[in-house]
Design an enzyme around this catalytic site. Sequence first.
Site, PDB file in Angstrom:
ATOM      1  N   ASN A 156     -63.934 -31.417 -25.502  1.00  0.00           N
ATOM      2  CA  ASN A 156     -64.276 -32.822 -25.256  1.00  0.00           C
ATOM      3  C   ASN A 156     -65.776 -33.100 -25.227  1.00  0.00           C
ATOM      4  OD1 ASN A 156     -64.320 -31.294 -22.833  1.00  0.00           O
ATOM      5  ND2 ASN A 156     -64.173 -33.158 -21.606  1.00  0.00           N
ATOM      6  N   SER A 233     -58.420 -26.172 -18.978  1.00  0.00           N
ATOM      7  CA  SER A 233     -57.212 -26.574 -18.257  1.00  0.00           C
ATOM      8  C   SER A 233     -56.903 -25.651 -17.084  1.00  0.00           C
ATOM      9  CB  SER A 233     -56.013 -26.580 -19.214  1.00  0.00           C
ATOM     10  OG  SER A 233     -55.644 -25.255 -19.559  1.00  0.00           O
ATOM     11  N   ALA A 237     -56.822 -21.452 -16.736  1.00  0.00           N
ATOM     12  CA  ALA A 237     -57.543 -20.826 -15.630  1.00  0.00           C
ATOM     13  C   ALA A 237     -56.647 -19.858 -14.862  1.00  0.00           C
ATOM     14  CB  ALA A 237     -58.086 -21.889 -14.691  1.00  0.00           C
ATOM     15  N   GLU A 254     -64.162 -24.524 -14.040  1.00  0.00           N
ATOM     16  CA  GLU A 254     -64.268 -25.974 -13.885  1.00  0.00           C
ATOM     17  C   GLU A 254     -63.101 -26.592 -14.630  1.00  0.00           C
ATOM     18  OE1 GLU A 254     -64.546 -29.695 -14.379  1.00  0.00           O
ATOM     19  OE2 GLU A 254     -65.901 -29.072 -15.983  1.00  0.00           O
ATOM     20  N   CYS A 288     -63.239 -34.785 -18.050  1.00  0.00           N
ATOM     21  CA  CYS A 288     -62.531 -34.312 -16.854  1.00  0.00           C
ATOM     22  C   CYS A 288     -62.795 -35.191 -15.644  1.00  0.00           C
ATOM     23  CB  CYS A 288     -62.906 -32.861 -16.554  1.00  0.00           C
ATOM     24  SG  CYS A 288     -64.668 -32.603 -16.241  1.00  0.00           S
ATOM     25  N   GLU A 460     -71.479 -25.407 -10.203  1.00  0.00           N
ATOM     26  CA  GLU A 460     -72.528 -25.305 -11.215  1.00  0.00           C
ATOM     27  C   GLU A 460     -73.650 -26.268 -10.859  1.00  0.00           C
ATOM     28  OE1 GLU A 460     -70.675 -24.324 -15.429  1.00  0.00           O
ATOM     29  OE2 GLU A 460     -69.506 -25.920 -14.457  1.00  0.00           O
TER      30      GLU A 460
END
Length: 485
Positions: A156, A233, A237, A254, A288, A460
């Site tokens: 994205n 996703s 993860a 993330e 997201c 982050e």
Amino acid sequence: MANNSDSVLQIENYIDGEFVETARYMDSVNPARGVVWAKVPDSGEEELNRAVSAAKKAFETWSKTSVQERSRCLLKMAELLESQLESFAEIESRDQGKPVSVARNVDIPRAVYNLRVFGTAILHHLEMSSFQEDFFALNYTSRLPVGVAGIICPWNLPMYLLTFKIAPALACGNTVVCKPSEMTSVTAWMLCKLCTEAGVPRGVINMVFGTGHRVGDALVRHPDVRVISFTGSTLTAEKIRLATATQCKKLSLELGGKNAAIIFDDVNLEKCIPTVTRSTFINQGEVCLCTSRIFVQRGVFDEFITKFVKSASTITVGDPDDKDTWMGALISPEHLAKVSGYVNLAKEEGATILTGDEPDRIKLNSKNAKGYFFPPTVITNVSDNSKLMQEEIFGPVVCVVPFTTEDEYGLCASIWSQNVNTVHRVARQLQVGTVWANCWLVRDLHMPFGGLKNSGVGREGLIHSVDLFTEVKTVCVQLDQPGNQ
């Protein structure tokens, strides 16, 4: 730049400072036109192993390179990227489906900023120290790079997120093996050319293109990859956690979220409406952090919904190359079907579709007739236990529901109220990683970014990314006390 006989762009892996072809390739489709425009390597474990070996070898030198030189390389990459901003923006749009204007004004400038910020910040990093009088001992910390970092990025925000991970990893002295999304790989390949021009040594940056089950899985399992930074996703993860459980790798995950906005009665609608419109529909809702559900206090619900629907209805959907286009195409036909499926579910459940379901809502020219476009869609009269309210749609679809008191809304990421007490009280109660009040996506890289629960592990940012990509060593030196020498 390699082209086949049909003038389809063919890209290559970037391993040990060289572009390397592979035996297998797969199609990359222009989402706005529905046609193949590039061939991407369908790499496997062999290519991945070569990249890790190159990164491991390069780490021996790069980890000992001065921070001044590492900074110089990142700042040079930023300079080169900025000089080619327009070409990167056009390719990012063609590869992902977003309007060129969004890539030009958001994605590529943020990629430049990522490189500059981390390239500069590393020059000013401070260690901790303390002196223990009781023991006449000096304690201080020393940060060491972790080693080879595995970077996995989504489709994205390709350049935006790739540079957000590469920059701190390199600044801290790590080498990287990156796996961009197979659906949006071209700007990552272009970035490799800038790495060479910027003087980044061979093997420091390696780019292996391919699918998650062939390249991604091999990357996270490789014993010489000591840290993984992943955006994607929640399902993927889970697989990463299981694959790395026995190896004690450092992880930053993330993930997605079902983000909400809470609109209180005292909201400033003149500011709220355009911002919430942007937070819901920018990048086709494929962010997201995009707003996917809106809770509006009953006193302002009717006025909000009228103005919000009007705002959504004016959004121009169409050719990403057109300067007037505000929303482009979804990433793939599969994702288009997924988003459409949620709207069909809304109809089955008796919800009300206020906009987005009109015939001929999207007017396309002939070259975009096969593109994966979907209109901004606003839905009301949805039950809280509906999948529409519980699952991440990741598209331009939002549900709007009323509430009376604060304890009705659940979780959220943004608050709209003029009452500072309401803002701080609600912000403290929310179990989310970031709360925006009367704004959205105002990002300060000094602040930590990440999610709670199934939305991620780790943070982050300027400080927290350094924590991820370094190991901290404590050194304690007891000195001879005066008179004992």
